[in-house]
Write an enzyme that holds these catalytic residues in place. Structure first.
Site, PDB file in Angstrom:
ATOM      1  N   ASP A 161     -36.183 -38.021  42.806  1.00 33.23           N
ATOM      2  CA  ASP A 161     -36.568 -36.616  42.934  1.00 33.23           C
ATOM      3  C   ASP A 161     -36.047 -36.129  44.282  1.00 33.23           C
ATOM      4  OD1 ASP A 161     -38.045 -34.169  42.348  1.00 33.23           O
ATOM      5  OD2 ASP A 161     -39.462 -34.793  43.880  1.00 33.23           O
ATOM      6  N   SER A 162     -36.121 -34.813  44.486  1.00 33.33           N
ATOM      7  CA  SER A 162     -35.724 -34.271  45.783  1.00 33.33           C
ATOM      8  C   SER A 162     -36.709 -34.685  46.879  1.00 33.33           C
ATOM      9  CB  SER A 162     -35.701 -32.743  45.703  1.00 33.33           C
ATOM     10  OG  SER A 162     -37.016 -32.267  45.489  1.00 33.33           O
ATOM     11  N   CYS A 188     -41.793 -28.334  37.267  1.00 34.74           N
ATOM     12  CA  CYS A 188     -41.344 -28.942  38.523  1.00 34.74           C
ATOM     13  C   CYS A 188     -42.317 -30.086  38.782  1.00 34.74           C
ATOM     14  CB  CYS A 188     -41.407 -27.917  39.658  1.00 34.74           C
ATOM     15  SG  CYS A 188     -41.148 -28.646  41.295  1.00 34.74           S
ATOM     16  N   GLU A 225     -44.448 -30.266  49.887  1.00 38.35           N
ATOM     17  CA  GLU A 225     -43.813 -31.296  50.737  1.00 38.35           C
ATOM     18  C   GLU A 225     -44.480 -31.333  52.111  1.00 38.35           C
ATOM     19  OE1 GLU A 225     -41.336 -33.689  50.416  1.00 38.35           O
ATOM     20  OE2 GLU A 225     -41.149 -33.271  48.269  1.00 38.35           O
ATOM     21  N   HIS A 242     -43.314 -31.409  41.339  1.00 36.00           N
ATOM     22  CA  HIS A 242     -44.248 -31.221  42.457  1.00 36.00           C
ATOM     23  C   HIS A 242     -45.541 -30.524  42.001  1.00 36.00           C
ATOM     24  CE1 HIS A 242     -40.733 -32.038  44.986  1.00 36.00           C
ATOM     25  NE2 HIS A 242     -41.504 -32.031  46.058  1.00 36.00           N
TER      26      HIS A 242
HETATM   27  N1  DGL Z   1     -39.599 -31.859  41.896  1.00 33.18           N
HETATM   28  C1  DGL Z   1     -38.435 -31.002  41.784  1.00 33.18           C
HETATM   29  C2  DGL Z   1     -38.408 -30.399  40.382  1.00 33.18           C
HETATM   30  O1  DGL Z   1     -39.026 -30.958  39.488  1.00 33.18           O
HETATM   31  C3  DGL Z   1     -38.403 -30.043  42.917  1.00 33.18           C
HETATM   32  C4  DGL Z   1     -37.043 -29.511  43.198  1.00 33.18           C
HETATM   33  C5  DGL Z   1     -36.843 -28.964  44.578  1.00 33.18           C
HETATM   34  O2  DGL Z   1     -36.667 -29.771  45.488  1.00 33.18           O
HETATM   35  O3  DGL Z   1     -36.781 -27.737  44.731  1.00 33.18           O
HETATM   36  O4  DGL Z   1     -37.775 -29.416  40.122  1.00 33.18           O
END
Ligand code: DGL
Length: 268
Positions: A10-11, A187, A154, A189
């Site tokens: 993931d990011s 997402c 985050e 998150h």
């Molecule tokens: N968890 C990522 C998603 O599902 C977040 C992406 C981001 O870093 O903007 O889209």
């Protein structure tokens, strides 16, 4: 049987929300996770940049001899899945959007108003509309990009008045004017603010791709006879920047569980 770990990425820390569901449903499986905390968020970046980052991470996961890669990120799933599958045809690569779209098609009918929330990249590409449409036609789907949610999460800004304001800023009009009754947390998150969403908009049916993806992982592993059994591999969590929140999140998620975690910086 295949005791090699599954690679997740993931990011940042969002993809960690898939892991408790994996532990619950497929407790024998082991994980190598990579969170690109140094370069998060992805969702407001150009697709070419997201693709470049994703390929670097997939290359890194391959060095750990993973048996499968899970893009535990809707943004990556929306923009990079075909590219990654083309580049690594030898291992299964599973995204989070397809399983969530299947769930929506299963539980919704034409009388529902379905809301998709996600990052700019996920929403602007229309990946959810297309994926849901492949399973069922004629559903009413509305989308809203909520770009501030990922940076807040985050930063660990959760469960306070700033979170409430941010959620209301994006969702009040969206939910009430479209009469949304089913909300897809597009997402990984967002499950971390789910409690607050539930509190503000009680009665919504929530579809959580972080949960739905586990069924897809299980079917692919089962089909290919690749489920793990008695693996001695230690679950390992990497981040490109070891932020305090990443560590806290892992500690929160794995509290009282048997998961062991190891931290390591990765020089990309
Ligand atoms: N968890 C990522 C998603 O599902 C977040 C992406 C981001 O870093 O903007 O889209």
């Amino acid at each position: 049987m295949d005791n090699r770990p599954i690679g997740f990425f993931d990011s940042g820390l969002g993809g960690l929300t898939t892991i408790p569901y994996l532990a619950e449903q497929l407790p024998e499986e082991k994980v190598v996770y990579f969170g690109d905390t140094a370069r998060t968020p992805y969702g407001s970046k150009a697709v070419s940049t997201i693709r470049q980052f994703s390929m670097e991470i997939a290359d890194f996961l391959r060095t750990h001899d993973v048996k499968m890669i899970v893009t535990a990120c809707n943004t990556v799933s929306a923009t990079c899945l075909d590219l990654l599958r083309e580049k690594y045809p030898d291992i299964p690569i599973i995204g989070v959007i397809e399983p969530a779209a299947e769930a929506v098609a299963r539980i919704c009918s034409e009388s529902n108003n379905i809301g998709i929330i996600g990052t700019k990249a996920t929403i602007s590409g229309g990946a959810y509309d297309a994926a849901i449409g492949r399973h069922k036609e004629g559903l009413s789907i509305y989308s809203e990009a909520c770009p501030i949610f990922v940076p807040l999460i985050e930063e660990g800004i959760l469960g306070n008045e700033i979170t409430t304001l941010a959620i209301k800023y994006y969702l009040d009009r969206f939910i009430y004017s479209n009469h949304i009754d089913t909300l897809v947390l597009g997402c990984t998150h967002y499950p971390l603010i789910r409690e607050e969403i539930d509190r503000l908009y009680p009665g919504l049916t929530i579809v959580d791709p972080s949960r739905e993806v586990i069924g897809a992982i299980e079917s692919v592993l089962r089909e290919r006879d690749m489920l793990a059994k008695d693996s001695t591999f230690e679950n390992t969590f990497y981040a490109s920047d070891l932020s305090e929140n990443f560590i806290n999140m892992i500690n929160t998620i794995f509290e009282e569980s048997e998961f062991k975690v190891a931290f390591k910086n990765l020089e990309l």
